[in-house]
Design an enzyme around this catalytic site. Structure first.
Site, PDB file in Angstrom:
ATOM      1  N   TYR A  65       0.868  -1.182   0.000  1.00 49.52           N
ATOM      2  CA  TYR A  65       0.000   0.000   0.000  1.00 49.52           C
ATOM      3  C   TYR A  65       0.906   1.234   0.000  1.00 49.52           C
ATOM      4  CZ  TYR A  65      -3.718  -3.230   1.453  1.00 49.52           C
ATOM      5  OH  TYR A  65      -4.619  -4.268   1.531  1.00 49.52           O
ATOM      6  N   PHE A 214     -13.204  -5.351   1.490  1.00 46.44           N
ATOM      7  CA  PHE A 214     -14.291  -4.616   0.842  1.00 46.44           C
ATOM      8  C   PHE A 214     -15.612  -4.784   1.613  1.00 46.44           C
ATOM      9  CE2 PHE A 214     -12.014  -5.326  -3.517  1.00 46.44           C
ATOM     10  CZ  PHE A 214     -11.099  -4.334  -3.216  1.00 46.44           C
ATOM     11  N   PRO A 215     -15.591  -4.647   2.952  1.00 46.14           N
ATOM     12  CA  PRO A 215     -16.837  -4.804   3.729  1.00 46.14           C
ATOM     13  C   PRO A 215     -17.872  -3.741   3.376  1.00 46.14           C
ATOM     14  CG  PRO A 215     -15.105  -3.863   5.101  1.00 46.14           C
ATOM     15  CD  PRO A 215     -14.446  -4.304   3.817  1.00 46.14           C
ATOM     16  N   LEU A 216     -17.376  -2.597   2.858  1.00 44.87           N
ATOM     17  CA  LEU A 216     -18.286  -1.518   2.447  1.00 44.87           C
ATOM     18  C   LEU A 216     -18.318  -1.395   0.934  1.00 44.87           C
ATOM     19  CD1 LEU A 216     -17.177   1.094   5.145  1.00 44.87           C
ATOM     20  CD2 LEU A 216     -19.252  -0.309   5.143  1.00 44.87           C
ATOM     21  N   GLY A 217     -17.814  -2.410   0.241  1.00 45.47           N
ATOM     22  CA  GLY A 217     -17.812  -2.390  -1.227  1.00 45.47           C
ATOM     23  C   GLY A 217     -16.481  -1.991  -1.823  1.00 45.47           C
ATOM     24  N   PHE A 219     -13.664  -0.170  -3.639  1.00 46.46           N
ATOM     25  CA  PHE A 219     -13.561   0.948  -4.588  1.00 46.46           C
ATOM     26  C   PHE A 219     -14.920   1.308  -5.204  1.00 46.46           C
ATOM     27  CE2 PHE A 219      -9.291  -1.048  -4.631  1.00 46.46           C
ATOM     28  CZ  PHE A 219      -8.580   0.029  -4.140  1.00 46.46           C
ATOM     29  N   THR A 220     -15.889   0.401  -5.082  1.00 48.31           N
ATOM     30  CA  THR A 220     -17.251   0.664  -5.582  1.00 48.31           C
ATOM     31  C   THR A 220     -18.196   0.571  -4.392  1.00 48.31           C
ATOM     32  OG1 THR A 220     -16.579  -0.601  -7.510  1.00 48.31           O
ATOM     33  CG2 THR A 220     -18.911  -0.009  -7.366  1.00 48.31           C
ATOM     34  N   PRO A 221     -18.565   1.707  -3.801  1.00 48.48           N
ATOM     35  CA  PRO A 221     -19.363   1.653  -2.570  1.00 48.48           C
ATOM     36  C   PRO A 221     -20.601   0.763  -2.722  1.00 48.48           C
ATOM     37  CG  PRO A 221     -18.741   3.910  -3.107  1.00 48.48           C
ATOM     38  CD  PRO A 221     -18.260   3.060  -4.250  1.00 48.48           C
ATOM     39  N   LEU A 222     -20.890   0.022  -1.681  1.00 44.55           N
ATOM     40  CA  LEU A 222     -22.032  -0.904  -1.658  1.00 44.55           C
ATOM     41  C   LEU A 222     -23.311  -0.206  -2.082  1.00 44.55           C
ATOM     42  CD1 LEU A 222     -21.998  -2.891   1.696  1.00 44.55           C
ATOM     43  CD2 LEU A 222     -22.154  -3.803  -0.635  1.00 44.55           C
TER      44      LEU A 222
HETATM   45  N1  LIG Z   1      -6.548  -9.130   1.005  1.00 45.73           N
HETATM   46  C1  LIG Z   1      -6.787  -8.287   0.032  1.00 45.73           C
HETATM   47  O1  LIG Z   1      -6.560  -8.576  -1.135  1.00 45.73           O
HETATM   48  C2  LIG Z   1      -7.409  -6.957   0.317  1.00 45.73           C
HETATM   49  C3  LIG Z   1      -7.966  -6.216  -0.742  1.00 45.73           C
HETATM   50  C4  LIG Z   1      -8.535  -4.990  -0.443  1.00 45.73           C
HETATM   51  C5  LIG Z   1      -8.555  -4.505   0.849  1.00 45.73           C
HETATM   52  N2  LIG Z   1      -7.992  -5.241   1.854  1.00 45.73           N
HETATM   53  C6  LIG Z   1      -8.047  -4.761   3.264  1.00 45.73           C
HETATM   54  O2  LIG Z   1      -9.398  -4.562   3.596  1.00 45.73           O
HETATM   55  C7  LIG Z   1      -9.583  -3.249   4.148  1.00 45.73           C
HETATM   56  C8  LIG Z   1     -10.971  -2.749   3.830  1.00 45.73           C
HETATM   57  O3  LIG Z   1     -11.152  -2.637   2.440  1.00 45.73           O
HETATM   58  P1  LIG Z   1     -11.250  -1.239   1.677  1.00 45.73           P
HETATM   59  O4  LIG Z   1     -10.713  -0.147   2.536  1.00 45.73           O
HETATM   60  O5  LIG Z   1     -10.660  -1.430   0.349  1.00 45.73           O
HETATM   61  O6  LIG Z   1     -12.782  -1.092   1.416  1.00 45.73           O
HETATM   62  P2  LIG Z   1     -14.073  -0.807   2.323  1.00 45.73           P
HETATM   63  O7  LIG Z   1     -13.727  -0.850   3.761  1.00 45.73           O
HETATM   64  O8  LIG Z   1     -15.140  -1.686   1.806  1.00 45.73           O
HETATM   65  O9  LIG Z   1     -14.451   0.671   1.884  1.00 45.73           O
HETATM   66  C9  LIG Z   1     -13.596   1.750   2.000  1.00 45.73           C
HETATM   67  C10 LIG Z   1     -14.251   2.917   1.286  1.00 45.73           C
HETATM   68  O10 LIG Z   1     -15.425   3.310   1.989  1.00 45.73           O
HETATM   69  C11 LIG Z   1     -15.325   4.676   2.373  1.00 45.73           C
HETATM   70  N3  LIG Z   1     -15.888   4.774   3.721  1.00 45.73           N
HETATM   71  C12 LIG Z   1     -15.476   4.145   4.839  1.00 45.73           C
HETATM   72  N4  LIG Z   1     -16.254   4.458   5.882  1.00 45.73           N
HETATM   73  C13 LIG Z   1     -17.193   5.312   5.421  1.00 45.73           C
HETATM   74  C14 LIG Z   1     -18.278   5.992   6.027  1.00 45.73           C
HETATM   75  N5  LIG Z   1     -18.550   5.851   7.329  1.00 45.73           N
HETATM   76  N6  LIG Z   1     -19.044   6.800   5.252  1.00 45.73           N
HETATM   77  C15 LIG Z   1     -18.779   6.965   3.940  1.00 45.73           C
HETATM   78  N7  LIG Z   1     -17.754   6.345   3.308  1.00 45.73           N
HETATM   79  C16 LIG Z   1     -16.965   5.525   4.041  1.00 45.73           C
HETATM   80  C17 LIG Z   1     -13.871   5.028   2.325  1.00 45.73           C
HETATM   81  O11 LIG Z   1     -13.703   6.379   1.991  1.00 45.73           O
HETATM   82  P3  LIG Z   1     -13.094   7.432   3.071  1.00 45.73           P
HETATM   83  O12 LIG Z   1     -11.634   7.193   3.102  1.00 45.73           O
HETATM   84  O13 LIG Z   1     -13.495   8.745   2.486  1.00 45.73           O
HETATM   85  O14 LIG Z   1     -13.772   7.168   4.373  1.00 45.73           O
HETATM   86  C18 LIG Z   1     -13.372   4.127   1.205  1.00 45.73           C
HETATM   87  O15 LIG Z   1     -13.570   4.737  -0.050  1.00 45.73           O
HETATM   88  C19 LIG Z   1      -8.459  -2.432   3.501  1.00 45.73           C
HETATM   89  O16 LIG Z   1      -8.196  -1.272   4.236  1.00 45.73           O
HETATM   90  C20 LIG Z   1      -7.336  -3.430   3.486  1.00 45.73           C
HETATM   91  O17 LIG Z   1      -6.682  -3.416   4.742  1.00 45.73           O
HETATM   92  C21 LIG Z   1      -7.449  -6.463   1.602  1.00 45.73           C
END
Ligand SMILES: NC(=O)c1ccc[n+]([C@@H]2O[C@H](COP(=O)([O-])OP(=O)(O)OC[C@H]3O[C@@H](n4cnc5c(N)ncnc54)[C@H](OP(=O)(O)O)[C@@H]3O)[C@@H](O)[C@H]2O)c1
Length: 289
Positions: A65, A214-217, A219-222
């Protein structure tokens, strides 16, 4: 078992490794497209310090990252680390000059990645290293033996305490387990993307953590009409409902929602206190995978 005020309590990945089920994913701390420095460095530092202040003891990261940037910010914000904080990292990819994510799964590449994680995080040993396999958004067929064995060797050398595996099928998990124990699986899963439902249940029976990315979707918000309708009925935001649903889905699920914002971090942690009533769960369960 460690005490926590956070909803969901704690989960023991191993005898010496207990974390809060509500964790934090640090990927969003790097710059746009997870490449380069953060847009707001001070906010990134503040997010990490707030996560710890809220009682979170599980941070998910990777040295790819940024690359390196996210781990360096974690070190800057939190080193020397609180005793109960556990940083989980992953190896198996690297970044090219264009910000691409080529595989880096050869034993020498994995060794280099482990050493870079140790250096950038300022640690002598890594609590958990996930071997990242698969494609961008899902598992790919293939043997895990060569890369997983390379990590097991580094575990035997004391560089890694525990092993996990990411973006894998049930068959690949079984293949890894025939070589050495794993403590967690990290795959793509959320209320609207549920390919791993059976896998989660089988890992729960084995006492192995399932950590959805991607618990919140991501790169593509849920987006789901049902999710929005349930949230409106409860007077909550869809993202809050999505996180609460995951926490209630299975006791072996650990949350690592990502954010670059202190306000969103607080919202996400607050969301986990929401208990979804049975009729809401029923509606959410009907969302197609
Ligand atoms: N093993 C793997 O291959 C892999 C792949 C991807 C990710 N990961 C891990 O999984 C973690 C979570 O995944 P992710 O961060 O990609 O996706 P995510 O948690 O599904 O979503 C993150 C996105 O949601 C937004 N967000 C978060 N909280 C919010 C809220 N309360 N209101 C509005 N928007 C909100 C964030 O923007 P803001 O920054 O503006 O809040 C960001 O754009 C990563 O941080 C990483 O550690 C692992």
């Amino acid at each position: 078992m460690a005490m926590t005020e956070l909803p969901g309590g704690t989960f023991s990945l191993a005898e010496d490794l207990t974390v809060t089920r509500v964790g934090y994913g640090a990927m969003q701390l790097a710059g746009p497209h997870v490449f380069g420095p953060p847009a707001d460095h001070d906010e990134a530092v503040a997010v990490l310090r707030e996560a710890v202040a809220l009682g979170i003891t599980h941070i998910d990261t990777s040295d790819f990252y940024g690359p390196h940037v996210t781990n360096q910010i974690i070190r800057e914000a939190l080193h020397p680390y609180p005793e109960d904080l556990h940083i989980v990292t992953k190896v198996g990819a690297r970044r090219d000059a264009d910000g691409g994510w080529p595989h880096a799964r050869k034993p020498d590449e994995l060794r280099q990645a482990v050493h870079e994680n140790l250096e950038n995080l300022g640690l002598d040993a890594l609590d958990v290293v996930n071997l990242r396999l698969g494609a961008v958004d899902g598992p790919e067929p293939g043997s895990v033996v060569e890369p997983f064995t390379a990590l097991v060797e580094m575990q035997q050398e004391g560089l890694i305490r525990h092993l996990g595996i990411s973006t894998v099928s049930a068959e690949q998990i079984a293949e890894a387990q025939s070589i050495a124990p794993i403590v967690c699986v990290q795959n793509f899963y959320n209320v609207a993307h549920r390919d791993d439902d059976a896998l989660i249940d089988s890992l729960a029976e084995q006492g192995i953590a399932y950590v959805p990315y991607f618990p919140l979707g991501g790169f593509t918000p849920l987006q789901s009409d049902t999710l929005s309708a349930v949230a409106a009925e409860l007077g909550e935001k869809p993202m809050a409902v999505a996180l609460a649903w995951l926490l209630q889905r299975s006791p072996n699920i650990l949350l690592i929602p990502g954010t670059s914002s202190v306000a969103h971090l607080r919202d996400n942690v607050a969301a986990t206190a929401l208990t979804l009533p049975p009729h809401a769960l029923e509606q959410l369960d009907s969302i197609a995978g």
